[in-house]
Structure formats: structure tokens, C-alpha cells
Motif scaffolding. Structure first.
Motif, PDB file in Angstrom:
ATOM      1  N   UNK A  74     -23.075 -13.179  -2.675  1.00  0.00           N
ATOM      2  CA  UNK A  74     -22.367 -12.456  -3.734  1.00  0.00           C
ATOM      3  C   UNK A  74     -21.978 -13.439  -4.825  1.00  0.00           C
ATOM      4  N   UNK A  75     -22.310 -13.093  -6.061  1.00  0.00           N
ATOM      5  CA  UNK A  75     -21.946 -13.926  -7.203  1.00  0.00           C
ATOM      6  C   UNK A  75     -20.786 -13.313  -7.992  1.00  0.00           C
ATOM      7  N   UNK A  76     -20.800 -12.001  -8.156  1.00  0.00           N
ATOM      8  CA  UNK A  76     -19.738 -11.291  -8.877  1.00  0.00           C
ATOM      9  C   UNK A  76     -19.067 -10.316  -7.909  1.00  0.00           C
ATOM     10  N   UNK A  77     -17.927 -10.692  -7.311  1.00  0.00           N
ATOM     11  CA  UNK A  77     -17.326  -9.834  -6.280  1.00  0.00           C
ATOM     12  C   UNK A  77     -16.877  -8.475  -6.803  1.00  0.00           C
ATOM     13  N   UNK A  78     -16.400  -8.395  -8.033  1.00  0.00           N
ATOM     14  CA  UNK A  78     -15.953  -7.106  -8.574  1.00  0.00           C
ATOM     15  C   UNK A  78     -17.123  -6.150  -8.750  1.00  0.00           C
ATOM     16  N   UNK A  79     -18.238  -6.647  -9.382  1.00  0.00           N
ATOM     17  CA  UNK A  79     -19.428  -5.798  -9.553  1.00  0.00           C
ATOM     18  C   UNK A  79     -20.022  -5.434  -8.201  1.00  0.00           C
ATOM     19  N   UNK A  80     -20.048  -6.378  -7.278  1.00  0.00           N
ATOM     20  CA  UNK A  80     -20.549  -6.093  -5.939  1.00  0.00           C
ATOM     21  C   UNK A  80     -19.733  -4.978  -5.274  1.00  0.00           C
ATOM     22  N   UNK A  81     -18.415  -5.057  -5.377  1.00  0.00           N
ATOM     23  CA  UNK A  81     -17.552  -4.051  -4.751  1.00  0.00           C
ATOM     24  C   UNK A  81     -17.728  -2.690  -5.398  1.00  0.00           C
ATOM     25  N   UNK A  82     -17.917  -2.656  -6.694  1.00  0.00           N
ATOM     26  CA  UNK A  82     -18.061  -1.377  -7.389  1.00  0.00           C
ATOM     27  C   UNK A  82     -19.433  -0.753  -7.178  1.00  0.00           C
ATOM     28  N   UNK A  83     -20.516  -1.609  -7.032  1.00  0.00           N
ATOM     29  CA  UNK A  83     -21.880  -1.065  -6.977  1.00  0.00           C
ATOM     30  C   UNK A  83     -22.354  -0.784  -5.559  1.00  0.00           C
ATOM     31  N   UNK A  84     -22.095  -1.676  -4.632  1.00  0.00           N
ATOM     32  CA  UNK A  84     -22.584  -1.472  -3.251  1.00  0.00           C
ATOM     33  C   UNK A  84     -21.446  -1.422  -2.245  1.00  0.00           C
ATOM     34  N   UNK A  85     -20.470  -2.272  -2.355  1.00  0.00           N
ATOM     35  CA  UNK A  85     -19.286  -2.184  -1.515  1.00  0.00           C
ATOM     36  C   UNK A  85     -19.315  -2.987  -0.243  1.00  0.00           C
ATOM     37  N   UNK A 115       0.858  -1.194   0.000  1.00  0.00           N
ATOM     38  CA  UNK A 115       0.000   0.000   0.000  1.00  0.00           C
ATOM     39  C   UNK A 115       0.885   1.231   0.000  1.00  0.00           C
ATOM     40  N   UNK A 116       0.559   2.272  -0.703  1.00  0.00           N
ATOM     41  CA  UNK A 116      -0.738   2.557  -1.365  1.00  0.00           C
ATOM     42  C   UNK A 116      -0.794   2.168  -2.826  1.00  0.00           C
ATOM     43  N   UNK A 117       0.180   1.402  -3.303  1.00  0.00           N
ATOM     44  CA  UNK A 117       0.167   1.037  -4.728  1.00  0.00           C
ATOM     45  C   UNK A 117      -0.994   0.084  -5.004  1.00  0.00           C
ATOM     46  N   UNK A 118      -1.039  -1.019  -4.297  1.00  0.00           N
ATOM     47  CA  UNK A 118      -2.118  -1.991  -4.461  1.00  0.00           C
ATOM     48  C   UNK A 118      -2.777  -2.281  -3.118  1.00  0.00           C
ATOM     49  N   UNK A 119      -4.034  -2.647  -3.220  1.00  0.00           N
ATOM     50  CA  UNK A 119      -4.804  -2.951  -2.016  1.00  0.00           C
ATOM     51  C   UNK A 119      -5.719  -4.134  -2.300  1.00  0.00           C
ATOM     52  N   UNK A 120      -5.855  -5.050  -1.323  1.00  0.00           N
ATOM     53  CA  UNK A 120      -6.706  -6.235  -1.456  1.00  0.00           C
ATOM     54  C   UNK A 120      -7.992  -6.025  -0.649  1.00  0.00           C
ATOM     55  N   UNK A 121      -9.130  -6.229  -1.332  1.00  0.00           N
ATOM     56  CA  UNK A 121     -10.441  -6.061  -0.688  1.00  0.00           C
ATOM     57  C   UNK A 121     -11.085  -7.434  -0.547  1.00  0.00           C
ATOM     58  N   UNK A 122     -11.374  -7.848   0.679  1.00  0.00           N
ATOM     59  CA  UNK A 122     -11.992  -9.147   0.946  1.00  0.00           C
ATOM     60  C   UNK A 122     -13.519  -9.041   0.775  1.00  0.00           C
ATOM     61  N   UNK A 123     -14.119 -10.039   0.091  1.00  0.00           N
ATOM     62  CA  UNK A 123     -15.565 -10.075  -0.145  1.00  0.00           C
ATOM     63  C   UNK A 123     -16.098 -11.415   0.374  1.00  0.00           C
ATOM     64  N   UNK A 124     -17.075 -11.343   1.272  1.00  0.00           N
ATOM     65  CA  UNK A 124     -17.690 -12.553   1.836  1.00  0.00           C
ATOM     66  C   UNK A 124     -18.639 -13.158   0.804  1.00  0.00           C
ATOM     67  N   UNK A 146     -31.000  -7.902  -9.267  1.00  0.00           N
ATOM     68  CA  UNK A 146     -29.881  -7.944  -8.320  1.00  0.00           C
ATOM     69  C   UNK A 146     -28.623  -8.506  -8.969  1.00  0.00           C
ATOM     70  N   UNK A 147     -28.768  -9.477  -9.839  1.00  0.00           N
ATOM     71  CA  UNK A 147     -27.593 -10.066 -10.485  1.00  0.00           C
ATOM     72  C   UNK A 147     -26.970  -9.089 -11.477  1.00  0.00           C
ATOM     73  N   UNK A 148     -27.799  -8.385 -12.250  1.00  0.00           N
ATOM     74  CA  UNK A 148     -27.280  -7.484 -13.282  1.00  0.00           C
ATOM     75  C   UNK A 148     -26.716  -6.207 -12.658  1.00  0.00           C
ATOM     76  N   UNK A 149     -27.382  -5.666 -11.654  1.00  0.00           N
ATOM     77  CA  UNK A 149     -26.989  -4.365 -11.113  1.00  0.00           C
ATOM     78  C   UNK A 149     -25.943  -4.453 -10.012  1.00  0.00           C
ATOM     79  N   UNK A 150     -26.023  -5.482  -9.182  1.00  0.00           N
ATOM     80  CA  UNK A 150     -25.186  -5.510  -7.982  1.00  0.00           C
ATOM     81  C   UNK A 150     -24.288  -6.742  -7.876  1.00  0.00           C
ATOM     82  N   UNK A 151     -24.387  -7.687  -8.803  1.00  0.00           N
ATOM     83  CA  UNK A 151     -23.580  -8.893  -8.704  1.00  0.00           C
ATOM     84  C   UNK A 151     -24.012  -9.805  -7.560  1.00  0.00           C
ATOM     85  N   UNK A 152     -25.279  -9.723  -7.188  1.00  0.00           N
ATOM     86  CA  UNK A 152     -25.822 -10.502  -6.071  1.00  0.00           C
ATOM     87  C   UNK A 152     -26.722 -11.601  -6.626  1.00  0.00           C
ATOM     88  N   UNK A 153     -26.588 -12.791  -6.100  1.00  0.00           N
ATOM     89  CA  UNK A 153     -27.461 -13.909  -6.469  1.00  0.00           C
ATOM     90  C   UNK A 153     -28.498 -14.099  -5.365  1.00  0.00           C
TER      91      UNK A 153
END
Length: 344
Positions: free
Chosen positions: A112-123, A72-81, A177-184
Motif C-alpha cells: 500500500x502506498x496511499x492508505x486513504x485511497x486504498x481504504x476508500x477504493x478496496x478496503x 466511538x462512534x464519533x471517530x474511528x481509527x482504521x489500521x492499514x498494513x 494500481x497506483x492511480x485507482x487503488x493507492x497500491x504500489x
């Protein structure tokens, strides 16, 4: 003496240099450990990780283990449950098609089905569940407005449409939910139904009406069954009576035929006796047990009252005197008063 003093001074100069080297090496090790710690991260079971570089996503890690990145601060890892979660939506009031107000508590099973979309849309989980609340309430209001109250509460199980309503809500919510937030969204259900005070009377009246209709249907079925049994019994009775009448008619016919044969045989054997016997039978039918008649006896069927036929008289023994005959019997028909056992 001078030589000893010089040796002691060289030893004291070498000792601080060793300590300094030790400290430098120790510092380098600590710095290396810190750098290694900042460059490594661990993904635990049930989680995914999204690695970003200066805020831009670079890669998604979807397996457990130890991984490396720039510090850090170059790269950062975000954990998604990625595990399933159960979320209870708050109580919401909804109107049915027949304008009945019901308060529903529903639940959502999601992950969560799509962690990247989930992180970008809701966080995070809290924002995700807030989005799901809004989506479920909107779809619930829309679909319940197409059904009547009996689709939720009824004594007739055929009218209950709760599973159909839940599937309709799930289908629409899951797609968004799947299209907008990456949630199943795996399941949407109605957990509890409550009624405002003004709706209780309507609900109870509806349940009473359904019970009454069910009782009327049972009574109608019972009456139908009873009518079928009665009709079947009447048909059986008519069949038995018809069969009995037919058999009785056949028996009477055979008896009459046999009697006619017997009468014919008797007439052939002794026509005069047969006529005498038939006249006696006629008298038996005409005269009752308590009756007195005054009739002429020279004509049938009362002629046998004057005496037996000639063929019978011939069989009488000779010592019995013949009946007296007077001028009245020779010259004109006689009359006879014949009591038959009753008062005149």
C-alpha cells in the motif's frame, strides 16, 4: 445501658456511607479508563492509520506510537498494513501470437502506498488481491498475444523475451494500481509455464527445430573454418612450390652458365679434342644400352669410331703400329657394323 445502644447505632449508619463513596470512586475510575481506552489507539511498526469522523476521513497517521481520538462512534481509527506482500495469481490460459495455448502462473509483489485511497477504493487485502488478479490477467493476455511461443520457451537464449514481457505488464499494472487503488506494484513475474496436452507436440517440435538449426550453424562454421585452413595450406604450398621452382631455375641457370664456361675453356684449350668429346656425348645419348646400328662412320657424330684425332695420335708412343689402311679406306667411305651390347 441506653447510652451504649445509641453509640452502636451511629457506627452502623456511618459504615454504609464509606462503602458507597468507595464504590462511586471505583466506578468513576473504571469509566475513566474505558473512556481513555476508547479515545486512544496505537499504531504498530509497519502500519498506518486513517482516522474517520462519522465515516469521513480526517487525518492519516504514518508513524508508530500512541495517539488520541474521540471515542466511538464519533471517530474511528482504521489500521492499514503497509508491508510488502507476495501474491500468486491463479493459473490462467493465454494464447500467443502464433496461436499456441500456454497456461501461466504469475506472481505480484505489492504494498500500500496511499492508505486513504486504498481504504476508500478496496478496503482490505483480499479485495486488493482480487483487483490485482484481474489487472494482471488482462495485461498478460494482451502482451503475450504480441509474442510467439519461442519468446517464453526456447533453446536459444537470445529468443527468450520473458523479462521484456514482465516489464511491459508491470508498467501498465503499476500505473493503474497506483492511480485507482493507492497500491504500489513493485514486481510482476512469470513463475511457472505449463502446456496443454495438444501443445506438447508443437513445443517439442519447436525445440527439435531449434536444436537442428543450431547444429547446422555449428557445422557451417566448422566447414568455413576447415575451408579457410585448406585454402591457407594451398596458398602456402603454391608459395613453397613457386619459391622452390624459382630457386631450382636459378640453380640450373648458374649450372648451365658454369658448364658453358667450362665447355668454352675446354674448347679453347683443345678444339679438336672438345669436338671429339662432344661427339662421344652425342653417341651416348643416341645409342641405348641394347641396340645395334649400321651407319657410316665418315661423318659426325660417328666419325670418332674410325679413330682418334690427329692430335691424339701424335701423342701415342712410336712403338705402336699405326692402323692399317686399305684401298677401301682410301678410295671410298667405309661402313662399320658396331654392336653396342645387345642382340641385333
Amino acid at each position: 445501658m441506653a447510652h451504649h445502644h445509641h453509640h452502636h447505632r451511629d457506627h452502623s449508619e456511618k459504615l454504609p456511607l464509606g462503602r458507597l463513596l468507595f464504590r462511586v470512586v471505583l466506578a468513576l475510575i473504571i469509566v475513566g479508563l474505558l473512556v481513555a481506552y476508547s479515545m486512544s489507539f496505537q499504531v504498530t511498526e509497519g502500519y498506518n492509520a486513517v482516522v474517520t469522523r462519522f465515516g469521513d476521513p480526517k487525518r492519516v497517521i504514518n508513524e508508530a506510537g500512541l495517539f488520541w481520538k474521540w471515542p466511538w462512534p464519533i471517530e474511528q481509527a482504521h489500521q492499514v498494513d503497509m508491508r510488502r506482500r507476495l501474491h500468486n495469481t491463479p493459473y490462467t490460459a493465454t494464447f500467443t501470437r502464433d496461436r499456441k495455448n500456454v497456461v501461466l502462473l504469475s506472481y505480484v509483489v505489492w504494498r500500500v502506498e496511499n492508505p486513504l485511497l486504498f481504504l476508500q477504493s478496496v478496503g482490505n487485502r483480499e479485495d486488493a488481491e482480487a483487483k490485482l488478479n484481474s489487472m494482471v490477467v488482462n495485461k498478460k493476455n494482451f502482451f503475450l498475444g504480441r509474442y510467439e511461443l519461442s519468446a517464453l520457451v526456447s533453446t536459444n537464449s537470445d529468443q527468450i523475451k520473458s523479462e521484456e514481457i514482465e516489464q511491459a505488464i508491470l508498467q501498465d499494472v503499476a500505473d493503474d494500481a497506483r492511480v485507482k487503488f493507492g497500491i504500489r506494484v513493485e514486481q510482476v513475474g512469470i513463475k511457472r509455464i505449463a502446456y496443454p496436452e495438444e501443445n506438447m507436440a508443437a513445443v517439442l517440435e519447436q525445440m527439435r527445430a531449434e536444436r537442428k538449426a543450431e547444429a547446422g550453424q555449428l557445422r557451417a562454421e566448422g566447414e568455413k573454418t576447415a575451408s579457410a585452413v585448406v585454402n591457407e595450406a594451398l596458398v602456402r604450398k603454391a608459395e613453397i612450390v613457386s619459391k622452390g621452382s624459382k630457386e631450382a631455375g636459378e640453380i640450373r641457370g648458374r649450372a648451365a652458365s658454369e658448364a658453358a664456361q667450362i665447355y668454352a675453356q675446354a674448347r679453347q684449350l683443345d678444339p679438336e679434342f672438345y669436338r671429339f668429346w662432344r661427339e662421344l656425348q652425342s653417341l651416348k645419348k643416341i645409342l641405348g644400352p641394347k641396340s645395334t646400328v649400321i651407319l657410316r662412320t665418315d661423318q659426325g657424330p660417328f666419325k670418332p669410331l674410325e679413330g682418334a684425332p690427329e692430335s691424339l695420335r701424335a701423342g701415342v708412343q712410336s712403338d705402336q703400329p699405326p692402323p692399317a689402311s686399305g684401298p677401301a679406306s682410301a678410295g671410298r667411305p667405309s661402313s662399320s657394323a658396331t654392336p653396342t651390347g645387345g642382340s641385333r
